[in-house]
Design a protein around this motif. Sequence first.
Motif, short mmCIF file in Angstrom:
data_model
loop_
_atom_site.label_atom_id
_atom_site.label_comp_id
_atom_site.label_asym_id
_atom_site.label_seq_id
_atom_site.Cartn_x
_atom_site.Cartn_y
_atom_site.Cartn_z
N TRP A 1 -14.27 1.05 -7.68
CA TRP A 1 -15.61 -0.47 -8.61
C TRP A 1 -16.27 -0.56 -8.21
CZ3 TRP A 1 -10.62 -3.20 -8.52
CH2 TRP A 1 -9.70 -2.90 -10.03
N LYS B 1 -0.10 -8.15 -4.44
CA LYS B 1 -0.39 -7.77 -5.01
C LYS B 1 -1.44 -6.79 -5.13
CE LYS B 1 3.38 -9.56 -8.32
NZ LYS B 1 3.41 -10.38 -9.50
N GLN C 1 -10.55 3.17 -0.18
CA GLN C 1 -10.21 2.21 -1.09
C GLN C 1 -9.48 3.12 -1.99
OE1 GLN C 1 -9.70 -0.25 0.21
NE2 GLN C 1 -11.02 0.41 2.27
N ARG C 2 -8.15 2.05 -2.99
CA ARG C 2 -7.47 2.43 -4.25
C ARG C 2 -8.53 2.94 -5.20
NH1 ARG C 2 -1.33 0.76 -5.29
NH2 ARG C 2 -1.91 2.06 -3.00
N GLU C 3 -8.86 1.71 -5.08
CA GLU C 3 -10.48 2.03 -6.78
C GLU C 3 -12.13 2.35 -6.31
OE1 GLU C 3 -8.94 0.96 -9.83
OE2 GLU C 3 -7.42 0.13 -9.09
N ASP D 1 -12.31 0.73 -15.07
CA ASP D 1 -12.57 1.87 -15.02
C ASP D 1 -14.51 2.67 -14.95
OD1 ASP D 1 -10.00 2.72 -13.62
OD2 ASP D 1 -9.70 3.80 -15.73
N GLU E 1 -15.08 -8.34 -8.59
CA GLU E 1 -14.33 -7.51 -8.13
C GLU E 1 -12.47 -7.78 -8.13
OE1 GLU E 1 -13.05 -4.92 -4.59
OE2 GLU E 1 -14.92 -5.41 -3.64
N ALA F 1 -9.46 -6.82 -10.03
CA ALA F 1 -8.08 -6.49 -9.05
C ALA F 1 -6.89 -7.22 -9.81
CB ALA F 1 -7.76 -6.29 -7.80
N HIS G 1 0.53 -1.23 0.18
CA HIS G 1 -0.27 0.23 0.02
C HIS G 1 0.46 1.32 -0.39
CE1 HIS G 1 -3.39 -2.74 1.21
NE2 HIS G 1 -4.12 -1.76 0.80
N ARG H 1 -6.21 -5.60 -12.89
CA ARG H 1 -5.42 -4.44 -12.69
C ARG H 1 -4.06 -4.64 -12.30
NH1 ARG H 1 -7.42 0.51 -14.01
NH2 ARG H 1 -9.37 0.46 -12.22
N CYS H 2 -4.18 -5.81 -11.63
CA CYS H 2 -2.11 -5.30 -11.59
C CYS H 2 -1.86 -6.36 -11.34
CB CYS H 2 -2.58 -5.15 -9.90
SG CYS H 2 -2.98 -6.24 -8.75
N GLN I 1 -5.96 -2.95 -4.70
CA GLN I 1 -7.16 -2.83 -5.66
C GLN I 1 -7.81 -3.46 -5.54
OE1 GLN I 1 -3.27 -3.83 -6.86
NE2 GLN I 1 -3.90 -1.25 -7.75
#
Length: 766
Positions: free
Chosen positions: A369, A481, A365-367, A650, A448, A452, A114, A455-456, A485
């Motif tokens: 969604w 990782k 949270q970062r995302e 996104d 989700e 995620a 993080h 995404r990563c 996300q």
Amino acid sequence: MVTRVIKPSTMSSAIGDHFISLANPEPWVSQTTVVITGLLLMLTTCLVWFNQTVRSLTLFCWACFFKPFAKNDHGNSHQSALESFYRSQASIYDSSRGVLLKGREKALQLAASHLKKSSKLVWIDVGGGTGYNVEIMNSLLPITSKFEKVIVVDLSISLCEVAKQRFEKLGFNNVEVLVADACDFLVPEKYMGNVDLITFSYSLSMIPPFHAAVDHILPMLNKEIGIICSVDFGVQTSATSIGRTNTLGGSVNRHVPWVFRTFWRAWFELDRVFLDPARRDYLEYKFGTIKSLNCSNRLLGNIPYYIWIGCDKDRSSLLLHRLNAMATESPYLAPASSVPVKSKGYERALENNKKHLPYPSIYYQREVWRVYYEESNPQYAQFNDQYIYAFTWEDPREDIKILNLKPSDVVLAITSAGDNLLSYASIEKPPRRIHGVDLNPAQNHLCELKLASLRCLKYEEVWKLFGLGKVENFEELLFSKLAPQLSSNSFQYWAKHGPQIFDIKGKGLYDTGFTRWALRLAKYVFKIAGVSDTIEELLTCKSMEEQKFLWESKIKPAIFNPIVSKMLVGNPIFLWKALGVPPNQAKMMNSSILTYVVDTLDPIVGRSLISKDNYFYYLTLRGRYSPTNCPDYLTKQTFKKMHEKESPLDNIRLHTDTLNDVFERLASGSLTVAIIMDHMDWFDPKKNEAQSEVEHLKKCLCNGGRVLLRSISKEPWYIKVFEENGFHCQAAAVRVKRMTIDRTNMYASAWVCTKIPARRVSDLTI
């Protein structure tokens, strides 16, 4: 017998030298001598190890289990108490704490994932003791290159001496050890407000004035990017969560049963280690919760501990990011609008602000969604913390073809396993917004996780997770990782269930959820019918002629013979377990169960090759996908698309609610397309469910907006409900004998219901 003389040396060097000499003996050394000498050296090594282990274990047991009952002469000084406890065991502290202090490595791994990755990080480890955490972090983020400064603070002189020796040996010139109180230690002025990471690793429970310690480090933390991490013993109950469940980041395993919390709290207090819930509660009050994990040390009698990641509760960048995203939850959020705000997340944020509580965990949270939802909603209990669908049966290729989706579309669909949402996002010009709705939180957790991962992770990792359904190192991927996300609720779910579901030695993802019965029953039917080997041939067919021949000559006669048909294929249990057909839907069949199953499967072999262009049945028969026969989101081409600057990922939002509740909170006319699968087949015709949903749909759809639905009936009863409410309804596909409506052919019909402007009913065309 001639033997070598061992010159005086340290035990370790002597053992090392002589193992080398034994591997390359001189010609004059007999084989017996080599064997005896080797055995003696091994025995000596074992004795040394055993002696050290026994000594460490004895000291540990004395200090932790017996000494608390002995007389203590350290007075009222907290430092004296610590020294009395640690002085005798400082040298063996690290070797004796591995079993007791669980989760330290995972906590640091989570914290590192993080952190904003830069080369000038500042870290304060409060109660860092022997410096063990710094050495572990070095394996995650190199201390000398990634950190400008690391400060280890501890009140124990003995433990700090061990830390200094450790850092000197490792060559960490940027690490400073402070023998100081956690409540008033000083750091250089330039670091005030600029610290990226502050950790409490099994230390907050040993600080009597813990409020002062937490308040003391608050101004040191960087308000925009800094995080605080705590891993510690703690006993929480559901009672301590009342009134603030939305701030906690999930409650999986949070409640500790009375026996364990009472016993362990009393036991640890003998050593001045306090497991009371107030410490963690205070962290969750002073900071916003990013991630939260509740665990227990099963090896030592279920000692409860937790891992927690937080940030400044007024972190503006994250809050603005979330508020901007709310415009996609509900267009009612226009700042100048006189219409009351309808977003649940916004309402809860206002309530928390009035109580001086952090915002809901979802805000940090970062995302974006996952749309805010109340985890305590009693409606979620019916799913028993499990998803029903591990994969999606509906064919998105037909959806896209029928609806002709465009970049201007706003699509709402039932989430299910998320495959369809990702297929809509994979088209060349995807819709500008895709809403996934599912009342089952676990279905959205699964979707989700897919988001995620795309995404990563690397493509190979995504393929193992969702193509094969199993991976070697799921827990490692999750903490290092995927976690940043994921929402905290989803992270908790996958930390609990993921290692078992994706276990490389297990059956994998697709043998989980309710849909696992489709795979299991299919294999059972084939085994009983004696066609398992033929099925393998079917999955490698290279031509339609070959596929049809195997089906007509071997498979069909075997599985539809009178005995197998009556016991399995035509059995109502098969209908529900394998095909997921509930009673209300089953009543809508215009034929017997067996006839419906035959009409479903028989035409499939004539539509497309199962081996190359029907991943639904390929998965059902083989238990995994193939790289050339899989959902769109698992192809390399789509994977690259998902990593473009303006990623279609996104555009996705996940709502954990009923369809009607989401419809109610969306602005009138905001949707252009709603894809509700076979969901209305489940309704009872005698109740008002269909009427209520159609009314809500009508409000949300723009003029000309369309509803795509599927049904087990060729003429579903609720089509009249749509027509009575101003929709023009037309069958997009109806199943006829030996014909399919899509690659699954699970439904008898597909319908498009279009909202008609009242003044233009007569001139509407489809």
